[in-house]
Every structure is written in C-alpha cells, then in structure tokens.
Design a protein around this motif. Structure first.
Motif, mmCIF file in Angstrom:
data_model
loop_
_atom_site.group_PDB
_atom_site.id
_atom_site.type_symbol
_atom_site.label_atom_id
_atom_site.label_comp_id
_atom_site.label_asym_id
_atom_site.label_seq_id
_atom_site.Cartn_x
_atom_site.Cartn_y
_atom_site.Cartn_z
ATOM 1 N N PRO A 229 -8.604 22.229 -2.836
ATOM 2 C CA PRO A 229 -7.266 22.618 -2.382
ATOM 3 C C PRO A 229 -7.015 24.117 -2.594
ATOM 4 C CG PRO A 229 -7.131 21.505 -4.484
ATOM 5 C CD PRO A 229 -8.561 21.434 -4.067
ATOM 6 N N ARG A 230 -6.376 24.727 -1.604
ATOM 7 C CA ARG A 230 -6.187 26.177 -1.631
ATOM 8 C C ARG A 230 -5.291 26.611 -2.789
ATOM 9 N NH1 ARG A 230 -2.951 28.598 3.270
ATOM 10 N NH2 ARG A 230 -1.283 27.659 2.018
ATOM 11 N N GLU A 231 -4.213 25.840 -3.039
ATOM 12 C CA GLU A 231 -3.281 26.223 -4.105
ATOM 13 C C GLU A 231 -3.974 26.210 -5.457
ATOM 14 O OE1 GLU A 231 -2.770 24.005 -1.799
ATOM 15 O OE2 GLU A 231 -1.219 24.941 -0.561
ATOM 16 N N ARG A 232 -4.828 25.210 -5.676
ATOM 17 C CA ARG A 232 -5.566 25.137 -6.942
ATOM 18 C C ARG A 232 -6.548 26.298 -7.055
ATOM 19 N NH1 ARG A 232 -6.323 24.651 -12.095
ATOM 20 N NH2 ARG A 232 -8.301 23.686 -12.712
ATOM 21 N N ALA A 233 -7.211 26.653 -5.933
ATOM 22 C CA ALA A 233 -8.139 27.784 -5.940
ATOM 23 C C ALA A 233 -7.397 29.085 -6.259
ATOM 24 C CB ALA A 233 -8.831 27.893 -4.585
ATOM 25 N N ALA A 234 -6.197 29.252 -5.686
ATOM 26 C CA ALA A 234 -5.414 30.460 -5.952
ATOM 27 C C ALA A 234 -5.048 30.555 -7.425
ATOM 28 C CB ALA A 234 -4.154 30.455 -5.089
ATOM 29 N N ALA A 235 -4.685 29.410 -8.036
ATOM 30 C CA ALA A 235 -4.315 29.411 -9.450
ATOM 31 C C ALA A 235 -5.497 29.763 -10.336
ATOM 32 C CB ALA A 235 -3.739 28.048 -9.829
ATOM 33 N N VAL A 236 -6.664 29.196 -10.014
ATOM 34 C CA VAL A 236 -7.874 29.470 -10.801
ATOM 35 C C VAL A 236 -8.250 30.942 -10.714
ATOM 36 C CG1 VAL A 236 -10.359 29.027 -10.940
ATOM 37 C CG2 VAL A 236 -8.758 27.115 -10.686
ATOM 38 N N LEU A 237 -8.219 31.498 -9.491
ATOM 39 C CA LEU A 237 -8.605 32.903 -9.319
ATOM 40 C C LEU A 237 -7.575 33.844 -9.937
ATOM 41 C CD1 LEU A 237 -9.998 32.811 -5.664
ATOM 42 C CD2 LEU A 237 -11.277 32.875 -7.809
ATOM 43 N N ALA A 238 -6.292 33.461 -9.878
ATOM 44 C CA ALA A 238 -5.259 34.289 -10.497
ATOM 45 C C ALA A 238 -5.445 34.331 -12.006
ATOM 46 C CB ALA A 238 -3.879 33.750 -10.141
ATOM 47 N N GLU A 239 -5.829 33.208 -12.591
ATOM 48 C CA GLU A 239 -6.067 33.165 -14.034
ATOM 49 C C GLU A 239 -7.288 33.991 -14.411
ATOM 50 O OE1 GLU A 239 -6.907 29.868 -17.571
ATOM 51 O OE2 GLU A 239 -6.342 29.202 -15.564
ATOM 52 N N LEU A 240 -8.288 33.986 -13.543
ATOM 53 C CA LEU A 240 -9.523 34.725 -13.818
ATOM 54 C C LEU A 240 -9.364 36.222 -13.584
ATOM 55 C CD1 LEU A 240 -12.657 34.767 -14.330
ATOM 56 C CD2 LEU A 240 -12.898 34.495 -11.842
ATOM 57 N N GLY A 250 -3.203 33.393 6.066
ATOM 58 C CA GLY A 250 -3.404 32.211 6.901
ATOM 59 C C GLY A 250 -3.760 31.016 6.051
ATOM 60 N N ASP A 251 -4.893 30.381 6.361
ATOM 61 C CA ASP A 251 -5.330 29.217 5.593
ATOM 62 C C ASP A 251 -6.363 29.599 4.530
ATOM 63 O OD1 ASP A 251 -7.435 29.878 7.222
ATOM 64 O OD2 ASP A 251 -7.854 27.831 7.898
ATOM 65 N N ALA A 252 -6.463 30.894 4.237
ATOM 66 C CA ALA A 252 -7.453 31.371 3.275
ATOM 67 C C ALA A 252 -6.786 32.236 2.207
ATOM 68 C CB ALA A 252 -8.542 32.158 3.998
ATOM 69 N N LEU A 253 -7.609 32.723 1.292
ATOM 70 C CA LEU A 253 -7.148 33.616 0.236
ATOM 71 C C LEU A 253 -7.859 34.955 0.357
ATOM 72 C CD1 LEU A 253 -7.349 31.148 -2.802
ATOM 73 C CD2 LEU A 253 -5.284 31.789 -1.524
ATOM 74 N N ALA A 254 -7.126 36.025 0.209
ATOM 75 C CA ALA A 254 -7.703 37.364 0.147
ATOM 76 C C ALA A 254 -7.681 37.790 -1.316
ATOM 77 C CB ALA A 254 -6.905 38.342 0.998
ATOM 78 N N VAL A 255 -8.854 38.150 -1.823
ATOM 79 C CA VAL A 255 -8.985 38.503 -3.237
ATOM 80 C C VAL A 255 -9.412 39.965 -3.311
ATOM 81 C CG1 VAL A 255 -10.007 37.887 -5.445
ATOM 82 C CG2 VAL A 255 -9.700 36.129 -3.691
ATOM 83 N N ALA A 256 -8.532 40.823 -3.807
ATOM 84 C CA ALA A 256 -8.763 42.268 -3.815
ATOM 85 C C ALA A 256 -9.618 42.680 -5.009
ATOM 86 C CB ALA A 256 -7.435 43.010 -3.831
ATOM 87 N N VAL A 257 -10.895 42.308 -4.928
ATOM 88 C CA VAL A 257 -11.866 42.700 -5.951
ATOM 89 C C VAL A 257 -13.146 43.143 -5.258
ATOM 90 C CG1 VAL A 257 -10.939 41.161 -7.729
ATOM 91 C CG2 VAL A 257 -12.730 40.328 -6.170
ATOM 92 N N ALA A 272 -14.565 24.416 -11.345
ATOM 93 C CA ALA A 272 -13.235 23.812 -11.420
ATOM 94 C C ALA A 272 -13.101 22.611 -10.496
ATOM 95 C CB ALA A 272 -12.176 24.850 -11.081
ATOM 96 N N GLY A 273 -14.190 22.227 -9.829
ATOM 97 C CA GLY A 273 -14.163 21.069 -8.941
ATOM 98 C C GLY A 273 -13.513 21.341 -7.602
ATOM 99 N N ILE A 274 -13.469 22.590 -7.212
ATOM 100 C CA ILE A 274 -12.852 22.981 -5.935
ATOM 101 C C ILE A 274 -13.937 23.105 -4.869
ATOM 102 C CG2 ILE A 274 -11.599 24.837 -4.757
ATOM 103 C CD1 ILE A 274 -10.284 25.432 -7.501
ATOM 104 N N ASP A 275 -13.677 22.541 -3.683
ATOM 105 C CA ASP A 275 -14.639 22.645 -2.576
ATOM 106 C C ASP A 275 -14.549 24.040 -1.961
ATOM 107 O OD1 ASP A 275 -15.456 19.989 -2.863
ATOM 108 O OD2 ASP A 275 -13.834 19.268 -1.563
#
Length: 312
Positions: A229-240, A250-257, A272-275
């Motif tokens: 799930p995208r929301e879970r992926a966003a939370a994991v990456l925000a924590e990291l 859109g339906d994706a995440l942009a990660v400024a790294v 984290a079990g995210i696809d």
C-alpha cells in the motif's frame, strides 16, 4: 570573469493601465545561450522589442554592450529576428539579403555565408513569396547573421520548421555560442531550450519570476517509487529519510534523495512487507517546471531573482 552584455533594470512597458512588462531585471552574459520563456502574452516579445529599440520603455532601463538600445554601436553588433521576418516578396532570398548587406556596407560573400549556414544556398535564387513558412524563418535568421554579430536576439527561431529543420537550427545556435557569439532566444519548444540553453529567464504576466541555469531550475534527481500500500510505503520512507523528502505524485511517491540510496529504499520497503512495483530515477523536465511556475498562481506572490523559485 563573465561579463554581462545585456542588462535590464526594472524595465517596464505600460499600455494605459495594462503592464505588458513589469519591472523586469535580467542579464545575458557573453558567450551564453539565454532562453527567454513565458506563455503567450507574457511579455516576451515586448521585452525583446525594447531591447532592440523598437519600443520605448515606460520606465526602467536597458543596456546592450553598455549602450542604450538603438544606438548605432549596438546595432552594428546585434542581429535580430523578432516575430515574422519582413522581406520584399518579389525579390529572391539572395537579393533580399543583398539589399540588407549593402545597407550595412557588407560584401556579397556575407550573404552567401549566411545562406549556407541556414541551409538555403540552393534555394537562394527563388523568390521570397514562394518560400514556405519554415524557409522564410530560415531567411530571417540568415538576415540576423549578416556581419557576424556578437549578439543574436531571436524570437521563436524554430517557428514553422519541420523536425529536421529544428535539429539543424539547434546545431546552428550551439555552433554560434561555441564560436563566441551570444544568443538570446524565446521559444515555445521547451525541450529544445532544455537542450541548448545555459540559462533561462521565465516571464509570466509581465513579471520575471525566475532566472537561473536550466539545471538549477529543474532541481536534483530523485527517486520514483510505486508500491502497495502506498500510504504505508510513504510512512516507512518518511521514518527512514524524513517527511520533507517524500511527496505524492499521482499514484506514486517522489523521494527527494540521491539515486545512490535506491538499494536502501528497496530493502526497507521489502522488509516492511510492502509490494514494490517500480523504483526508478526521476528527473523533472524544464517543461514540468515551466508549467508548475506559470499556471494558476497569483503574480503578486512571485519574486524575480537570480535563484529558482522553490516548488513542491
């Protein structure tokens, strides 16, 4: 030290209550290709006409090579193509250029050189009225090239050209810059501007809203992540990585790294079990930046500077 050959200071042109150009301060440096961008009606052509002495500013100043626009010393060092080129329809392309070259006290070999550089030498004997739109545009650029000017001011130089002609014009502009000429051009072909311009100025509703290098305007490279799930992926990456570097596109995440962190991003999501469906480099095009800067925003909130405006 790089010298500025075109400088405007709060250059303004008003028609009644309407400010076609509003306090524009820009610089064009020696030897660079400067792209002047903006939507239709933004004030690009009016600014260029003021720089060439064709329109008198309401207020503010402009200098080219340290002199006022329209000065004889400036005219001798500047080649101009603004809006549609105007030629005698009953004369050939070659004879039209000969008229101009003799007005400037140039030799006829300057005409042949200019025709050759824009790919019209084999059609130089044809009457101007038989030329296609693209050929007329090429002849206009040839006229601007007469006398090997130090500065070229070109308004939509690729207008009417087919893809092959656009590529040839790009090569010509790059060649001119490499040989020491300075080029200031306006264009709607943002992909071309991205490819050949050193710096760009962006004007919208008469105001200069950004002036910077193409690379600075586009920003750094980031990562594009598609996961479920995208929301879970966003939370994991925000924590990291921190919440300020993760954004939804859109339906994706942009990660400024840095893309070098891609393996680490992949591992933490999988652990984290995210696809994870996609992990790729993301680079904004100049077109993306341009539309973000010029669409649906209040011109009063914009500030022109030498730094790119920060956008989310």
């Amino acid at each position: 030290m790089t010298s500025d050959i075109v400088v405007t200071d709060r250059l303004t042109k008003r028609y009644g209550e309407h400010a076609a150009v509003d306090a524009v301060s820009l610089t064009v440096r020696a030897g660079e290709v400067y792209g002047f961008l903006g939507p239709n009606g933004a004030g690009k052509t009016t600014t260029l006409r003021m720089l060439t002495g064709l329109v008198r500013p309401t207020s503010g100043t402009a200098t080219l090579f340290g002199c006022a626009p329209g000065d004889g010393a400036v005219a001798a060092r500047t080649g101009v193509l603004i809006e549609g080129p105007g030629f005698f329809p009953y004369l050939s392309g070659r004879d039209n250029l000969r008229v101009l070259s003799r007005c400037r006290r140039l030799q006829d070999d300057a005409v042949e050189s200019a025709l050759h550089r824009v790919g019209l030498r084999h059609r130089g004997h044809d009457r101007f009225r038989t030329y296609s739109l693209g050929m007329k545009q090429r002849l206009g650029v040839a006229a601007a090239l007469l006398g090997e000017p130090d500065l070229l001011i070109l308004d939509e130089p690729t207008n009417g050209l087919d893809p092959a002609g656009m590529a040839e014009m790009r090569e010509l502009i790059v060649e001119l810059a490499d040989s020491g000429h300075s080029v200031m051009l306006s264009s709607h072909m943002l992909s071309e501007v991205q490819e050949i311009c050193d710096r760009v100025g962006v004007i919208s509703r008469g105001e200069l809203i950004a002036q910077s290098t193409v690379a600075e305007l586009r920003g750094g490279t980031s990562l594009l992540v598609r996961a479920d799930p995208r929301e879970r992926a966003a939370a994991v990456l925000a924590e990291l990585l921190g919440r300020d570097v993760v954004d939804t596109v859109g339906d994706a995440l942009a990660v400024a790294v840095s893309p070098e962190l891609a393996p680490k991003v992949a591992r933490v999501l999988v652990d984290a079990g995210i696809d994870l469906y996609e992990l790729s480099r993301r680079e904004r095009s100049l077109e993306d930046v341009f539309f973000a800067m010029t669409s649906d925003s209040n011109p009063g909130d914009r500030t022109a500077s030498n730094e790119p405006r920060r956008m989310s």
